[in-house]
Structure formats: structure tokens, C-alpha cells
Design an enzyme around this catalytic site. Structure first.
Site, short mmCIF file in Angstrom:
data_model
loop_
_atom_site.label_atom_id
_atom_site.label_comp_id
_atom_site.label_asym_id
_atom_site.label_seq_id
_atom_site.Cartn_x
_atom_site.Cartn_y
_atom_site.Cartn_z
N CYS A 1 0.82 -1.22 0.00
CA CYS A 1 0.00 0.00 0.00
C CYS A 1 0.84 1.26 0.00
CB CYS A 1 -0.90 0.00 1.23
SG CYS A 1 -1.73 -1.54 1.46
N1 SAJ Z 1 6.82 2.30 8.46
C1 SAJ Z 1 7.93 3.03 8.88
N2 SAJ Z 1 7.76 3.99 9.84
C2 SAJ Z 1 6.53 4.25 10.39
C3 SAJ Z 1 5.41 3.49 9.95
C4 SAJ Z 1 5.57 2.52 8.98
O1 SAJ Z 1 9.05 2.83 8.40
O2 SAJ Z 1 6.44 5.11 11.27
C5 SAJ Z 1 7.00 1.29 7.42
C6 SAJ Z 1 6.60 -0.11 7.87
O3 SAJ Z 1 7.70 -0.77 8.48
C7 SAJ Z 1 6.22 -0.77 6.55
C8 SAJ Z 1 5.66 0.40 5.75
O4 SAJ Z 1 6.13 1.59 6.36
O5 SAJ Z 1 7.34 -1.27 5.88
C9 SAJ Z 1 4.13 0.43 5.72
O6 SAJ Z 1 3.65 0.25 7.05
P1 SAJ Z 1 2.13 0.66 7.36
O7 SAJ Z 1 1.70 0.06 8.64
O8 SAJ Z 1 1.95 2.13 7.24
O9 SAJ Z 1 1.36 0.04 6.12
P2 SAJ Z 1 0.63 -1.37 5.86
O10 SAJ Z 1 0.67 -1.52 4.40
O11 SAJ Z 1 1.03 -2.49 6.70
O12 SAJ Z 1 -0.85 -1.08 6.35
C10 SAJ Z 1 -1.36 0.11 5.95
C11 SAJ Z 1 -2.32 0.53 7.04
N3 SAJ Z 1 -1.48 0.85 8.22
C12 SAJ Z 1 -1.75 1.75 9.15
O13 SAJ Z 1 -2.65 2.53 9.03
C13 SAJ Z 1 -0.90 1.74 10.37
C14 SAJ Z 1 -3.06 1.60 6.46
O14 SAJ Z 1 -2.16 2.60 6.04
C15 SAJ Z 1 -3.91 1.07 5.32
O15 SAJ Z 1 -5.17 0.77 5.84
C16 SAJ Z 1 -3.36 -0.18 4.70
O16 SAJ Z 1 -1.98 -0.06 4.68
C17 SAJ Z 1 -3.89 -0.31 3.29
O17 SAJ Z 1 -4.30 -1.42 2.97
O18 SAJ Z 1 -3.91 0.67 2.57
#
Ligand code: SAJ
Length: 448
Positions: A285
Site C-alpha cells: 500500500c
Molecule cells: N513504516 C515506517 N515507519 C513508520 C510506519 C511505517 O518505516 O512510522 C514502514 C513499515 O515498516 C512498513 C511500511 O512503512 O514497511 C508500511 O507500514 P504501514 O503500517 O503504514 O502500512 P501497511 O501496508 O502495513 O498497512 C497500511 C495501514 N497501516 C496503518 O494505518 C498503520 C493503512 O495505512 C492502510 O489501511 C493499509 O496499509 C492499506 O491497505 O492501505
């Protein structure tokens, strides 16, 4: 076409459909049984709907029909219960069963091409199959993250080519999935759901459907608005992650501890939201979805510079981690070629088992390309088969840790004992601050 009851009330196809939602007699089809579709299908079956999952993967169809779970966010027992005990969920690869459905929810991938442009092949393929079989009275709802306009400009014309009219004969809506893989607090059921549609009747029908199983449903004025909500949400994350990643690279240059700075900034009780740097941005995503908006904006002669810059910074992180690892080894008279490097965590984020689109996977590959003797341990990823590699996760023993010239924490899974890692590793680069709270020598345990 309207039908009148003996009280003179108009019983339109829309009302009939909404009644079938209330008494759970509506047949629900879910196209795409991945990390979005399968949890959704289980949620609908749990409240009594008869659900039929559609997937082109025979393996997924067979596993669902056997009650054999393959999605971390679905409880094994719940899947077995709705499939085997209640017989409310089944799966098929037969498109000819689509006309049996009253509702068709589409949860297929929306990847990018290699040039970072939208790849709608899955949405278009499903819509083409559906258009051949669409019948009056069906609700079609797209949940895949995509650019504003996809539902109205791509799906609607394809479906109306059947001769049926949206809003009169069938209903079309967009309701973005908001699954957060690994999140134990928010599930499909208790995550607020945005719903938009091109016309009022479709929106009312879609709202009535989603309100059957989701605690709070948020209507918006159109499918475009709902599409924009979702792609903004992921852009918001990508930009803020890029901001802290850039700060991490600056703090490295200035000899400062970015984690201390971010922790202290996070103590502000208002007006800030904590993000943390890492080895890059993975998953299906955040690295991809913002580029759907970037691409659409160009049609309006508009450059979404934040999206482009965030993508550039986030994509640079694996190289930054590699450069820092090389620096640490060099300070100890070692080169990367021939160095024994143990990677801890190849999944794209904490407590998930997915190593696809993972910065950890990319870094492991870059290390191998530069001649390092790389091994990995990931309690959730037993085999690593990305970038042409085929490695098995090694046991995390004192000997394995002590034998490595460098231990590289790339994913901070909860299941790993980081005090044990700190005790036995000779040199450790921690890109996730997984060793937070573990007393250690910061010359031997180095943070991103
Ligand atoms: N990451 C960082 N630093 C942060 C947060 C995340 O480096 O502070 C990295 C993570 O390690 C990962 C990537 O970014 O590699 C994405 O992490 P994420 O949790 O933002 O994304 P996804 O794909 O696991 O899940 C997200 C959902 N997550 C959250 O809201 C916390 C949301 O953004 C969406 O509902 C979902 O993708 C989607 O399906 O779009």
C-alpha cells in the site's frame, strides 16, 4: 422498474435488496481472497450472510473450502467455523456463479507498473467478467485502493455496456479497505468505513449493506471522494514516514540520535503524530498507492511534489542502511565482501509474515550482491524466496549471533528476545530501535 405493495408503498429493487441485507438472505460475493477479501468474507459470514469467495487461485479456493486459513489477520477457528460447521462461506473460481450474488465486493490488487503508473489489470479483468453476467438488482462495491475516478470512469462504463443502467438497474459504490495487517486492536468490524457512490440510490444501498457488519460507516458524496480519502490516507503515511527517514539521515550526518529526538517530540500532547525511521517502506500500500494519485494529478496538469519526494526518500533507505553497514564494518577493518552478516527480520513490518515488497528483502539482496555471506532469522518467515534467493530462516542461537561479523535488525518482530541478541552479537546495527530499553554499549549496538 417499481413494484407496489398492497399498502401502495414503492418496493423498488433497491428496497428489496436492502430488505435482504436486513434479514441476511442477500448472497454476498467477495472477489479476491487476499489480506483484504478473506477477512471481509469471514466477517460477513459470521453475522449470517451466505458468502461465496471468488479467486483465480485454485490453491486459495481449495484452502478456503477446506477451512485452511492462510491470512494472519483471520482466526483459524473462525474460518473453520463459517466454512465447515456453518457452511456459510465457500470459494470458487467459476465466474458463472456471479449472477447468484446480490452483492459483489471487489478486493483485488492495484499494483504499479515498473514506471510507477497504475496497473488496473485486475480491476479491469474482474469488471469485464462481471459485465458479461451483471443482472438487475445487484450491488457492486470496489474496495481496492485506486485513483479518484476509477469507479466512475473505468468500472461504470464497462458495466453499463451490458445495457443495464447504474443507479436504476444495478448499484455501484466505492468503499476503501482500511486493513492494517498485524493490528490486533482494529479489525474489519471495528474500523470506520467510508462509502461513496455516483448517485444517491447506490449510496443508500451500499450504506445499508456495510452497516450490517461494520460499527461505523461514513458516507461521502461520491465514489471519487471515497477514492481520494483512501489514497490521501496512504499518502499521509508515506510523506510522514519520509520526513522521519530524512531526519534519520540528517541526524546520522550530524552525529545525533534521531530516536531520542522523535521520542522527545512525541511527548508534545497535541499537534504531532509519531512516525519512526526504518530501512525503507514496504507492503502493498504505502509504497504504491500515493503514486496512483500522482499519476491522476498529471491529467490536471498538477505535480504532487510531496508524493514524488516521499517516494524518492523512502526508496533511498535500503541504500542508506547498506552504506551505514559498510561504514561499521570498515571501522573494524572489514569489507562487506566475505563479511558474515545475519539479518534479523525480512518481513515488511513488525509481526507480519509477508516478505514481498519488503525493504528487508531488498537489503538482504543488496548485501548478497556485494559479496557478503548473508543469512537471516525471521520467526514469521521460514523461507526467503525473493530476488531469486532460496534461504531458510536460521535458528537464533548464541553461536549464530556471535559468529556474525554484523547482525542487522531490519524488522522488529515482538517474538525476538533483543536482550539475548545484544548479549551475543559482536556488532549490531538496529534500524528499528528494537533494542529500546536494553542496556548496551552504543558503540557495539548502533542505531539507524
Ligand atoms: N513504516 C515506517 N515507519 C513508520 C510506519 C511505517 O518505516 O512510522 C514502514 C513499515 O515498516 C512498513 C511500511 O512503512 O514497511 C508500511 O507500514 P504501514 O503500517 O503504514 O502500512 P501497511 O501496508 O502495513 O498497512 C497500511 C495501514 N497501516 C496503518 O494505518 C498503520 C493503512 O495505512 C492502510 O489501511 C493499509 O496499509 C492499506 O491497505 O492501505
Amino acid at each position: 422498474m417499481s413494484v407496489y405493495t398492497n399498502t401502495g408503498a414503492v418496493v423498488s429493487p433497491a428496497n428489496e435488496l436492502m430488505e435482504k441485507f436486513k434479514d441476511r438472505t442477500a448472497r454476498v460475493g467477495v472477489v479476491g481472497l487476499g489480506y483484504v477479501g478473506l477477512p471481509f468474507a469471514v466477517e460477513k459470514a459470521k453475522v449470517g450472510f451466505r458468502v461465496l469467495g471468488f479467486d483465480r487461485s485454485g490453491d486459495r479456493v481449495d484452502r478456503v473450502n477446506a477451512g485452511d486459513n492462510y491470512i494472519g489477520d483471520v482466526r483459524d477457528q473462525e474460518l473453520r467455523d463459517v466454512v465447515l460447521r456453518k457452511g456459510l462461506l465457500a470459494a470458487t473460481g467459476d465466474w458463472d456463479r456471479l449472477p447468484e450474488m446480490d452483492v459483489i465486493v471487489i478486493c483485488v490488487p492495484t499494483p504499479l507498473t515498473r514506471n510507477l503508473t497504475p496497473d488496473l489489470q485486475y480491476i479491469q479483468a474482474v469488471t469485464a467478467e462481471l459485465a458479461k453476467r451483471l443482472r438487475p438488482g445487484q450491488l457492486v462495491s470496489l474496495e481496492s485502493t485506486t485513483y479518484p475516478g476509477t469507479t466512475e470512469e473505468v468500472m461504470k462504463p464497462m458495466l453499463e455496456a451490458s445495457g443495464l443502467e447504474e443507479g436504476r438497474d444495478f448499484y455501484l459504490a466505492f468503499s476503501p479497505e482500511r486493513v492494517d495487517p498485524g493490528n490486533k486492536r482494529y479489525s474489519t468490524r471495528n474500523t470506520n468505513k467510508v462509502v461513496g457512490a455516483a448517485d444517491g440510490v447506490s449510496r443508500e444501498v451500499a450504506l445499508a449493506f456495510y452497516r450490517q457488519t461494520i460499527l461505523h460507516v461514513v458516507p461521502v458524496s461520491s465514489s471519487r471522494a471515497a477514492e481520494m480519502v483512501k489514497v490521501f490516507e496512504n499518502t499521509f503515511r508515506a510523506v510522514n514516514i519520509a520526513l522521519v527517514n530524512e531526519l534519520a539521515m540528517l541526524c546520522d550526518r550530524m552525529g545525533m540520535d534521531v530516536w531520542e529526538v522523535l521520542d522527545a517530540a512525541g511527548t508534545k500532547p497535541f499537534g504531532i503524530l509519531s512516525f519512526y525511521p526504518g530501512p525503507g517502506v514496504g507492503g502493498h500500500c504505502i509504497p504504491l498507492d500515493p503514486h496512483y494519485l500522482e499519476w491522476k494529478a498529471r491529467e490536471f496538469n498538477f505535480n504532487t511534489r510531496f508524493i514524488a519526494l516521499a517516494g524518492e526518500i523512502n526508496r533511498r533507505m535500503p541504500e542508506f542502511v547498506l552504506e551505514k553497514a559498510m561504514r561499521l564494518l570498515s571501522d573494524r577493518g572489514l569489507g562487506l565482501r566475505g563479511a558474515k552478516v545475519l539479518v534479523l527480520g525480512v518481513a515488511y513490518k513488525k509481526d507480519v509474515e509477508d516478505a514481498r515488497e519488503s525493504p528487508g528483502a531488498e537489503i538482504l539482496h543488496l548485501l548478497a550482491l556485494r559479496g557478503a555471506a548473508v543469512s537471516y532469522h525471521d520467526p514469521l518467515v521460514p523461507r526467503f524466496q525473493e530476488y531469486g534467493h532460496d534461504l531458510a530462516s536460521v535458528p537464533l542461537t548464541a553461536g549464530v549471533l556471535a559468529d556474525a561479523d554484523l547482525v542487522l535488525i531490519l524488522t522488529d518482530h515482538s517474538a525476538v528476545d533483543y536482550a539475548f541478541v545484544v548479549k551475543h552479537a559482536r556488532l549490531l546495527l538496529d534500524t528499528r530501535f528494537a533494542t529500546r530499553g536494553v542496556p548496551c554499549d552504543r558503540n557495539r549496538v548502533v542505531l539507524l
